[in-house]
Enzyme design. Structure first.
Site, short mmCIF file in Angstrom:
data_model
loop_
_atom_site.label_atom_id
_atom_site.label_comp_id
_atom_site.label_asym_id
_atom_site.label_seq_id
_atom_site.Cartn_x
_atom_site.Cartn_y
_atom_site.Cartn_z
CD GLN A 116 19.94 12.57 8.45
OE1 GLN A 116 20.41 12.06 7.44
NE2 GLN A 116 19.73 13.87 8.54
CG HIS A 144 21.60 7.25 10.47
ND1 HIS A 144 22.02 8.33 9.74
CD2 HIS A 144 20.62 6.66 9.73
CE1 HIS A 144 21.32 8.41 8.62
NE2 HIS A 144 20.46 7.42 8.59
CB CYS A 155 23.91 -13.48 16.91
SG CYS A 155 24.55 -12.88 18.49
CB CYS A 188 27.31 -16.08 18.15
SG CYS A 188 27.84 -14.55 17.35
CB THR A 226 20.34 17.08 7.62
OG1 THR A 226 20.58 15.93 6.76
CG2 THR A 226 18.95 17.64 7.34
CG ASN A 251 22.13 23.17 6.05
OD1 ASN A 251 23.30 23.46 5.83
ND2 ASN A 251 21.73 21.92 6.19
CB ALA A 269 22.20 24.67 14.08
C1 BJW Z 1 25.47 23.43 9.46
C2 BJW Z 1 26.44 23.82 10.36
C3 BJW Z 1 26.00 24.64 11.38
C4 BJW Z 1 27.40 22.54 8.99
N1 BJW Z 1 24.72 25.01 11.44
N2 BJW Z 1 24.20 23.84 9.51
C5 BJW Z 1 17.53 6.43 -2.27
C6 BJW Z 1 18.23 7.18 -3.21
C7 BJW Z 1 19.63 7.09 -3.30
C8 BJW Z 1 20.35 6.24 -2.45
C9 BJW Z 1 19.65 5.52 -1.52
C10 BJW Z 1 18.27 5.61 -1.45
N3 BJW Z 1 17.86 4.81 -0.42
C11 BJW Z 1 18.95 4.23 0.13
C12 BJW Z 1 20.05 4.64 -0.51
C13 BJW Z 1 21.47 4.21 -0.20
C14 BJW Z 1 22.05 4.96 0.98
C15 BJW Z 1 22.05 6.45 0.61
O1 BJW Z 1 21.24 7.23 1.03
N4 BJW Z 1 23.04 6.88 -0.17
C16 BJW Z 1 23.13 8.28 -0.58
C17 BJW Z 1 24.38 8.93 0.06
C18 BJW Z 1 23.15 8.36 -2.06
N5 BJW Z 1 21.31 4.71 2.20
C19 BJW Z 1 21.55 3.65 2.97
O2 BJW Z 1 22.39 2.83 2.66
C20 BJW Z 1 20.71 3.48 4.22
N6 BJW Z 1 20.20 2.17 4.28
C21 BJW Z 1 19.27 1.72 3.45
O3 BJW Z 1 18.72 2.43 2.65
O4 BJW Z 1 19.00 0.39 3.61
C22 BJW Z 1 18.08 -0.24 2.70
C23 BJW Z 1 17.88 -1.63 3.20
C24 BJW Z 1 16.59 -2.09 3.42
C25 BJW Z 1 16.39 -3.39 3.88
C26 BJW Z 1 17.49 -4.22 4.12
C27 BJW Z 1 18.78 -3.76 3.91
C28 BJW Z 1 18.97 -2.45 3.45
C29 BJW Z 1 21.57 3.62 5.48
C30 BJW Z 1 22.18 4.96 5.63
C31 BJW Z 1 23.09 5.00 6.85
C32 BJW Z 1 23.89 6.28 6.95
N7 BJW Z 1 24.91 6.14 7.94
C33 BJW Z 1 25.75 7.28 8.26
C34 BJW Z 1 26.90 6.78 9.16
C35 BJW Z 1 26.38 6.51 10.57
C36 BJW Z 1 27.43 5.95 11.46
C37 BJW Z 1 28.54 6.93 11.74
O5 BJW Z 1 28.30 8.03 12.23
O6 BJW Z 1 29.69 6.56 11.51
O7 BJW Z 1 24.99 8.30 8.90
S1 BJW Z 1 26.35 8.09 6.80
C38 BJW Z 1 26.33 9.72 7.49
O8 BJW Z 1 25.44 10.56 6.72
C39 BJW Z 1 25.71 9.58 8.88
C40 BJW Z 1 24.77 10.73 8.91
O9 BJW Z 1 23.76 10.50 9.88
C41 BJW Z 1 24.27 10.81 7.51
C42 BJW Z 1 23.66 12.14 7.11
O10 BJW Z 1 24.60 13.16 7.17
P1 BJW Z 1 24.17 14.60 7.70
O11 BJW Z 1 23.76 14.50 9.10
O12 BJW Z 1 23.21 15.20 6.76
O13 BJW Z 1 25.58 15.36 7.72
P2 BJW Z 1 26.36 16.09 6.53
O14 BJW Z 1 27.76 16.28 6.99
O15 BJW Z 1 26.14 15.44 5.24
O16 BJW Z 1 25.63 17.51 6.43
C43 BJW Z 1 25.75 18.51 7.42
C44 BJW Z 1 24.94 19.70 6.95
O17 BJW Z 1 24.95 20.67 7.97
C45 BJW Z 1 25.49 20.36 5.70
O18 BJW Z 1 24.43 20.73 4.84
C46 BJW Z 1 26.21 21.61 6.23
O19 BJW Z 1 26.18 22.70 5.32
C47 BJW Z 1 25.39 21.92 7.44
N8 BJW Z 1 26.11 22.58 8.52
N9 BJW Z 1 27.64 23.22 9.97
C48 BJW Z 1 23.86 24.59 10.45
N10 BJW Z 1 26.89 25.09 12.30
ZN ZN Z 2 26.79 -12.78 18.36
#
Ligand code: BJW
Ligand code: ZN
Length: 279
Positions: A116, A144, A155, A188, A226, A251, A269
């Site tokens: 991600q 992502h 566009c 565009c 994650t 994690n 990690a």
């Molecule tokens: C350690 C450590 C160490 C720390 N060692 N461990 C189903 C159910 C509910 C909601 C939804 C669903 N389906 C879709 C949704 C909506 C939404 C969603 O999931 N919302 C939930 C939050 C409720 N999803 C979306 O909107 C997605 N799109 C979608 O579903 O589109 C549908 C669609 C279809 C057709 C047409 C149109 C639409 C898109 C999701 C995009 C997420 N984007 C982000 C931002 C990216 C850009 C940026 O970087 O700015 O991605 S959000 C952010 O969270 C980022 C990450 O990749 C993502 C995940 O986070 P991650 O990597 O898990 O990080 P943390 O900080 O949360 O966790 C870190 C972990 O590591 C923790 O557990 C720590 O304890 C641990 N840790 N240090 C080991 N040293």
């Molecule tokens: Zn464009």
């Protein structure tokens, strides 16, 4: 538990041995990672202590609506993150994953790294391991998008090359003076935007499809750093579990995946992943 207190509970050697045995015999693997894998490289996580979203709410910055409302603020945030990540290097976890995934393929199996993360560190570790070990790297699926990619907000234009720092967008100096000075699409005239996937946006269909296919065939899934909260990516490890794969989670904290994991190890990690992969 915060990342800094992760090693307050030392992972048991029994859990490490069990994880290592499960992963050593795996032939079809999917590695699923999030921000925690890059924490030791100096890339901030999103949620929790020290997370990027302690001071900014995600819906204020990581949505198309936020960009439409205040593109200058959103570009400012991404430029800062680009500058920060440009200084970061892959850590021992990225390197161990790259080497192990390539080795699984080299011995006739299959391996996919589904991340991600938008920091490019898995890709850099894979390229470095490939150059050093001279065996082909496993594919890295950047679910992502990429922090250094740029595309049009209107566009389907994409910048031909990634940027390398926080001062340029699509190869040109970024001028944050006003909305009017922000970079525009050469095709565009729409505003250029970061090539990442925001909330409410679809992931690349081919990429998320490939990750779910790999999960459905996997005999082992290694999930690292994650919170497993963001969908559809969060479903990759559960899809692997449903298909009968062994799930090894590494994690700092418990996550919704912990209860489904075959072995779940609390720890950092960069310390634990090399151990479970026998690196
Ligand atoms: C350690 C450590 C160490 C720390 N060692 N461990 C189903 C159910 C509910 C909601 C939804 C669903 N389906 C879709 C949704 C909506 C939404 C969603 O999931 N919302 C939930 C939050 C409720 N999803 C979306 O909107 C997605 N799109 C979608 O579903 O589109 C549908 C669609 C279809 C057709 C047409 C149109 C639409 C898109 C999701 C995009 C997420 N984007 C982000 C931002 C990216 C850009 C940026 O970087 O700015 O991605 S959000 C952010 O969270 C980022 C990450 O990749 C993502 C995940 O986070 P991650 O990597 O898990 O990080 P943390 O900080 O949360 O966790 C870190 C972990 O590591 C923790 O557990 C720590 O304890 C641990 N840790 N240090 C080991 N040293
Ligand atoms: Zn464009």
């Amino acid at each position: 538990m915060t990342p800094d207190s992760a090693d307050a509970v030392a992972p048991s050697s029994q859990a490490i041995d069990r994880a290592r045995a499960l992963l050593a015999e795996a032939r079809r693997v999917v590695v699923f990672t999030g921000a925690g894998v890059s924490a030791a490289s100096g890339v901030p996580t999103f949620r929790g202590a020290g997370g990027l979203w302690r001071s900014f709410r995600p819906e204020e910055l990581a949505t198309p609506e936020a960009f439409a409302r205040d593109p200058r603020l959103v570009w400012e945030w991404y430029a800062l993150r680009r500058a920060l990540v440009a200084e970061c290097r892959p850590n021992a976890a990225h390197r161990a994953i790259a080497r192990w995934a390539a080795a699984v393929i080299a011995r006739g199996g299959s391996a996919v790294v589904a991340t991600q993360n938008v920091d490019g560190l898995h890709q850099r570790a894979a390229a470095a391991a490939e150059a050093e070990d001279r065996i082909p790297a496993a594919p890295v699926l950047a679910l992502h998008g990429s922090l250094f990619a740029t595309r049009c907000s209107r566009c389907d234009w994409r910048a031909p090359e990634d940027d390398r720092d926080g001062a340029h967008v699509a190869g040109r100096p970024l001028d944050l003076t006003a909305r009017e000075t922000l970079p525009r699409c050469p095709r565009c005239g729409g505003l250029q935007r970061p090539g990442v996937v925001w909330f409410g946006e679809a992931l690349d269909e081919g990429m998320i499809g490939a990750a779910y296919d790999a999960a459905a065939r996997a005999d082992a899934c290694l999930a690292v750093g994650t919170s497993a909260l963001v969908h559809p990516a969060a479903g990759i490890a559960t899809a692997a579990a449903r298909a009968g794969a062994a799930i090894v989670e590494v994690n700092a904290d418990e996550t919704p995946l912990t209860a489904r994991a075959t072995v779940s190890i609390r720890g950092r990690a960069a310390e634990v992943v090399p151990l479970v992969l026998g690196a």
